[in-house]
Design a protein around this motif. Structure first.
Motif, PDB file in Angstrom:
ATOM      1  N   MET A   5      64.499  12.983  27.510  1.00  0.00           N
ATOM      2  CA  MET A   5      63.490  13.458  26.585  1.00  0.00           C
ATOM      3  C   MET A   5      63.226  14.944  26.747  1.00  0.00           C
ATOM      4  O   MET A   5      63.173  15.461  27.849  1.00  0.00           O
ATOM      5  CB  MET A   5      62.169  12.716  26.855  1.00  0.00           C
ATOM      6  N   ARG A  44      57.304  17.793  25.082  1.00  0.00           N
ATOM      7  CA  ARG A  44      56.591  17.833  23.809  1.00  0.00           C
ATOM      8  C   ARG A  44      56.424  19.268  23.363  1.00  0.00           C
ATOM      9  O   ARG A  44      56.034  20.112  24.134  1.00  0.00           O
ATOM     10  CB  ARG A  44      55.200  17.213  23.988  1.00  0.00           C
ATOM     11  N   GLU A  78      61.143   4.183  29.782  1.00  0.00           N
ATOM     12  CA  GLU A  78      60.660   4.634  28.468  1.00  0.00           C
ATOM     13  C   GLU A  78      60.446   3.463  27.494  1.00  0.00           C
ATOM     14  O   GLU A  78      59.345   3.232  27.001  1.00  0.00           O
ATOM     15  CB  GLU A  78      61.695   5.605  27.918  1.00  0.00           C
ATOM     16  N   GLN A  94      63.269   8.107  20.676  1.00  0.00           N
ATOM     17  CA  GLN A  94      62.132   8.243  21.583  1.00  0.00           C
ATOM     18  C   GLN A  94      60.915   7.528  20.977  1.00  0.00           C
ATOM     19  O   GLN A  94      60.666   7.673  19.780  1.00  0.00           O
ATOM     20  CB  GLN A  94      61.832   9.732  21.747  1.00  0.00           C
ATOM     21  N   ARG A 101      54.282   8.816  19.582  1.00  0.00           N
ATOM     22  CA  ARG A 101      53.010   8.884  20.298  1.00  0.00           C
ATOM     23  C   ARG A 101      52.102   7.676  20.028  1.00  0.00           C
ATOM     24  O   ARG A 101      51.533   7.087  20.933  1.00  0.00           O
ATOM     25  CB  ARG A 101      52.294  10.186  19.922  1.00  0.00           C
ATOM     26  N   CYS A 148      53.334   4.632  21.856  1.00  0.00           N
ATOM     27  CA  CYS A 148      53.018   4.692  23.295  1.00  0.00           C
ATOM     28  C   CYS A 148      51.534   4.395  23.521  1.00  0.00           C
ATOM     29  O   CYS A 148      51.163   3.651  24.437  1.00  0.00           O
ATOM     30  CB  CYS A 148      53.350   6.069  23.861  1.00  0.00           C
ATOM     31  N   THR A 161      59.531  10.948  29.290  1.00  0.00           N
ATOM     32  CA  THR A 161      58.632  10.168  28.429  1.00  0.00           C
ATOM     33  C   THR A 161      57.676   9.345  29.284  1.00  0.00           C
ATOM     34  O   THR A 161      56.465   9.316  29.027  1.00  0.00           O
ATOM     35  CB  THR A 161      59.435   9.243  27.505  1.00  0.00           C
ATOM     36  N   LYS A 204      55.214  11.798  31.129  1.00  0.00           N
ATOM     37  CA  LYS A 204      54.219  12.432  30.273  1.00  0.00           C
ATOM     38  C   LYS A 204      53.183  11.445  29.770  1.00  0.00           C
ATOM     39  O   LYS A 204      52.012  11.775  29.617  1.00  0.00           O
ATOM     40  CB  LYS A 204      54.908  13.130  29.104  1.00  0.00           C
ATOM     41  N   ASN A 205      53.628  10.241  29.514  1.00  0.00           N
ATOM     42  CA  ASN A 205      52.674   9.243  29.040  1.00  0.00           C
ATOM     43  C   ASN A 205      51.768   8.747  30.152  1.00  0.00           C
ATOM     44  O   ASN A 205      50.582   8.508  29.930  1.00  0.00           O
ATOM     45  CB  ASN A 205      53.406   8.084  28.377  1.00  0.00           C
ATOM     46  N   SER A 226      52.103  17.603  29.702  1.00  0.00           N
ATOM     47  CA  SER A 226      53.292  18.045  29.000  1.00  0.00           C
ATOM     48  C   SER A 226      53.918  19.188  29.795  1.00  0.00           C
ATOM     49  O   SER A 226      53.389  20.281  29.838  1.00  0.00           O
ATOM     50  CB  SER A 226      52.924  18.506  27.590  1.00  0.00           C
TER      51      SER A 226
END
Ligand code: URA
Length: 296
Positions: free
Chosen positions: A65, A68, A139, A189, A192, A195, A220, A223-224, A229
């Motif tokens: 990924m 962002r 992911e 991917q 948002r 997720c 991914t 970051k989630n 980011s």
């Protein structure tokens, strides 16, 4: 040169941002900073392991990924804020097997996000030891996982299995889940909103398993989970404190490390050494002595 944040301040900020994320609050700004902390001093040498430990059979096409692009996170449905107040079916259930089953039942034949109508065959909930000390988060399911209903069973899964084995563990010892539980079409991917819709269930799985350590596989996942980011180079090589909001107060929470996604390693095997550094950091924390073969 971008300023470097004090590590403690950064941790506190990351914790705060993640907490807001879990509360459903995203409407704030993140200003990029170049915070790069190296692997803690005193870690075993990364060169100690042969790259062949991580060999999987075929190259994988899936892309790692990218960070962002946007620094501004969109607002989300405010209903989430009240989610915490609603008791979950698994609350008060001491047996993690039963608790995970209740979460799975609550998920049902999920239609909460658009992935349910974009070709998913089945929901890929999670697999492994419900009392695992170590949890991996990827992911989202690919074609093989979608077909078999289990995370990381394709080529990236073979490599993850090798990584787990190199750590001196078996796949059954750990718990494995993904940010999203349904296959994004064409292995794209996850978006948002997908997720965000799925992550409360992952948080409940984490709060049930109560791992001591977690590994976010790829950008991914990182970051989630962390609501940060930043490029992988900045996310790796350090610990993050991780504890889902509303989880058992007697659980200290997990330490979370970030490493490369196995699918990325299939495309760029040169990063296996770096990945092994990350895994060694995890092993050290968990008190795992690598099998002799790995240490040679
Ligand atoms: N990639 C993931 O992120 N998860 C899987 O389950 C399989 C491949």
């Amino acid at each position: 040169m971008a300023p470097t944040l004090d590590p403690q301040l950064r941790r506190a900020l990351a914790e705060r941002v993640r907490y807001c994320h879990e509360m459903g609050i995203y409407d704030f700004y993140w200003r990029e900073s170049a915070v790069s902390e190296s692997i803690e001093a005193g870690q075993p040498s990364p060169s100690a392991i042969s790259e062949s430990l991580f060999v999987a059979s075929q190259p994988e096409l899936r892309e790692e990924m990218a960070a962002r692009k946007s620094a501004v996170a969109p607002a989300v449905v405010e209903d989430n804020i009240f989610e915490l107040a609603t008791p979950k079916p698994e609350h008060g259930v001491a047996d993690p097997v039963a608790a995970l089953q209740l979460i799975r039942e609550d998920l049902g034949d999920c239609t909460r996000c658009k992935l349910h109508k974009q070709g998913r065959k089945q929901i890929v909930f999670g697999v492994g030891n419900p009392r695992a000390e170590l949890m991996f988060v990827g992911e989202g399911p690919g074609a093989d996982e979608d077909a078999q209903g289990e995370p990381f069973v394709g080529r990236a899964g073979q490599l993850l299995n090798n990584m787990i084995k190199a750590m001196g563990l078996r796949r059954e010892d750990v718990y494995i889940a993904n940010i999203v539980k349904c296959r994004p079409p064409g292995n794209r991917q996850p978006e948002r909103d997908e997720c965000e819709t799925c992550s409360p269930f992952l948080m409940r799985q984490i709060a049930t398993v109560k791992p001591k350590a977690m590994v976010a596989l790829g950008a991914t996942a990182a970051k989630n989970l962390l609501a940060i980011s930043a490029p992988m180079s900045e996310l790796r090589g350090r610990w993050y404190d991780f504890k889902p909001a509303g989880s058992d107060p007697s659980w200290a929470g997990a330490r979370l490390a970030v490493t490369y996604h196995p699918a990325f390693l299939l495309r760029d095997p040169r990063q296996k050494g770096e990945t092994w550094k990350d895994l060694q950091m995890v092993m050290k924390y968990l008190g795992i002595v690598p099998p002799k073969k790995a240490a040679e």
